[in-house]
Design an enzyme around this catalytic site. Structure first.
Site: not given
Ligand code: EPZ
Length: 416
Positions: A22-23, A305, A397
């Protein structure tokens, strides 16, 4: 709200061919808009999140059709560069379209993505990086309005190795003028898959999978055919489903080398693993052992995840395990529901102390988010009696036809 009904106590053993990731497929589908033509994305899983992403593509004016395991995207008639509020609220990860739309249209308007059940999900790192690349961004009335007559490469340092921010910078950088360097980039395998897809389109992206990614801007990209990598989180979820029932399972079309941290924890809990290039054979003991401490970290650390499905394993293991969730601020919602099934889990801030119990009991529980829902399925497979799990729209999802795969391995599970 759909339900899954599971009669626990059946051993989950057999063979599962793992779905596409998915990701990886979500950012790759977004990236198709950066070339004019027909892209063929193979091994594309049938998921609610994929359906929402193809809806965004159609709203932008692209033609989308499914042929077997492939999704075909025709971007030649794309006429819009806006993602409206209803779509953004449906799936906040549509923010990944931002870099791709700006690359193609030199402007984009997206509704603020907002948070989700597991956290606030800010996008400050995305916007800061895009501004560094020459994108003028106005945030007003709940919308993010971007214009970039000229996207310029830049040296970008991410305060946190954000997956989404890394992907958006890659998408904005591939056709920017000059070189873009991302330091402290996310290293997830899905980033590597996106980079491989972009390079097949004619981009010049190097260093994917490391903390420093370098992108040389090119003039034009071509639509291509591409096969999505296997879903490592779904794979680990099915390993957990078998392990909690003392089963033996073979996963095919899977990349063990992407799953090191997860396989390590499973081995610590007492399973026997045999890994080949694209398959994993797991044999579980009668009862799993606790794992001292599991701390979620960016890749190659233990993935956030899989935290909740593995917590279900610990809930029935011999001994006490500690889970520390360092990535998202609200990713323990499954604990209340596991407690209804008799689990003994105490939450202290970002830590959960899981004292293994001899058995869990079937109960009525509700999924509040995707992976927490998967955790309830894992627990229900081993619980005594019947468990009813509400909120299947969350589970669907990320898990393609979960009841079909589990039924094929001996589980007693049906959808209502
Ligand atoms: C991706 O989300 C995945 N989703 C998530 O999978 C996964 O848990 C996550 O990466 C971490 O591996 C998809 O790829 C669609 P991040 P993403 O930006 O990109 C903070 C699932 O269950 N952050 O690495 O949103 C944020 O708050 C989903 O399949 C900021 O502070 O994750 C979090 O604490 C859930 N500012 C941390 O970074 C930003 O601008 C990780 O977020 C962006 C992120």
């Amino acid at each position: 709200m759909g339900k899954l009904i599971i009669d626990g106590g059946k051993t989950v053993s057999g063979e599962i061919c793992v779905q596409g990731a998915k990701n990886a497929v979500l950012p790759i589908l977004a990236a198709t808009v950066m070339a004019d033509g027909e892209s063929v994305i193979k091994n594309c899983p049938r998921l609610r999140d994929v359906d929402k992403t193809t809806l965004v593509l159609e709203r932008l004016g692209c033609g989308v059709k499914r042929e077997g395991d492939a999704v075909i995207v025709d971007t030649r008639d794309m006429h819009d560069c806006e993602i409206c509020e209803d779509l953004m609220r449906e799936m906040r990860s549509s923010i990944i379209f931002l870099g791709a739309i700006i690359s193609r249209c030199k402007r984009a308007v997206v509704s603020m993505p907002g948070g989700c059940p597991i956290g606030l999900r800010p996008i400050d790192l995305h916007l800061k990086a895009l501004r560094q690349m020459g994108v003028e961004i106005r945030e007003e009335h709940g919308y993010i309005k971007c214009s970039a007559p000229r996207l310029t490469g830049g040296n970008i340092h991410l305060d946190f190795p954000s997956v989404g921010a890394t992907e958006n910078i890659m998408l904005a950088g591939v056709c920017a003028s000059g070189t873009t360097t991302i330091s402290n980039a996310a290293r997830e395998p899905e980033i590597v898959d996106l980079g491989n897809f972009l390079n097949k389109m004619g981009a010049n992206v190097r260093g994917m999978g490391t903390s420093v990614i370098t992108i040389e801007g090119v003039e034009k990209l071509e639509s291509v055919e591409y096969t999505i990598m296997p879903d490592r989180i779904v794979a680990a979820t099915y390993l957990a489903a078998s392990a909690i029932t003392g089963g033996e399972i073979c996963l095919t079309k899977v990349n063990p080398q992407d799953m090191g941290a997860m396989l390590y924890v499973l081995s610590e809990m007492g399973v026997r693993l045999h890994c080949e290039r694209d398959r994993i054979i797991q044999t579980a003991p009668e009862r799993l052992k606790s794992v001292h401490t599991v701390r979620t970290m960016p890749y190659p650390g233990f993935p956030t995840d899989i935290q909740s499905p593995f917590m279900s394993l610990a809930a029935m293991a011999q001994g006490t395990s500690v889970f520390i969730e360092t990535i998202f601020e609200n990713r323990f919602q499954h604990i209340d529901e596991l407690s209804r099934m008799g689990a003994d889990i105490k939450v202290e801030g970002r830590s959960a102390v899981v004292r293994g119990v001899n058995s869990l009991e079937g109960a009525n529980v509700v999924a509040r988010e995707l992976r927490g829902g998967a955790a309830l399925v894992v627990a229900a497979l081993a619980a005594s009696g019947t468990t009813t799990i509400g909120g299947t729209e969350f589970i669907d999802r990320g898990y393609e036809n979960i009841e079909k795969y589990l039924t094929s391995c001996g589980a007693k599970i049906r959808r209502e």
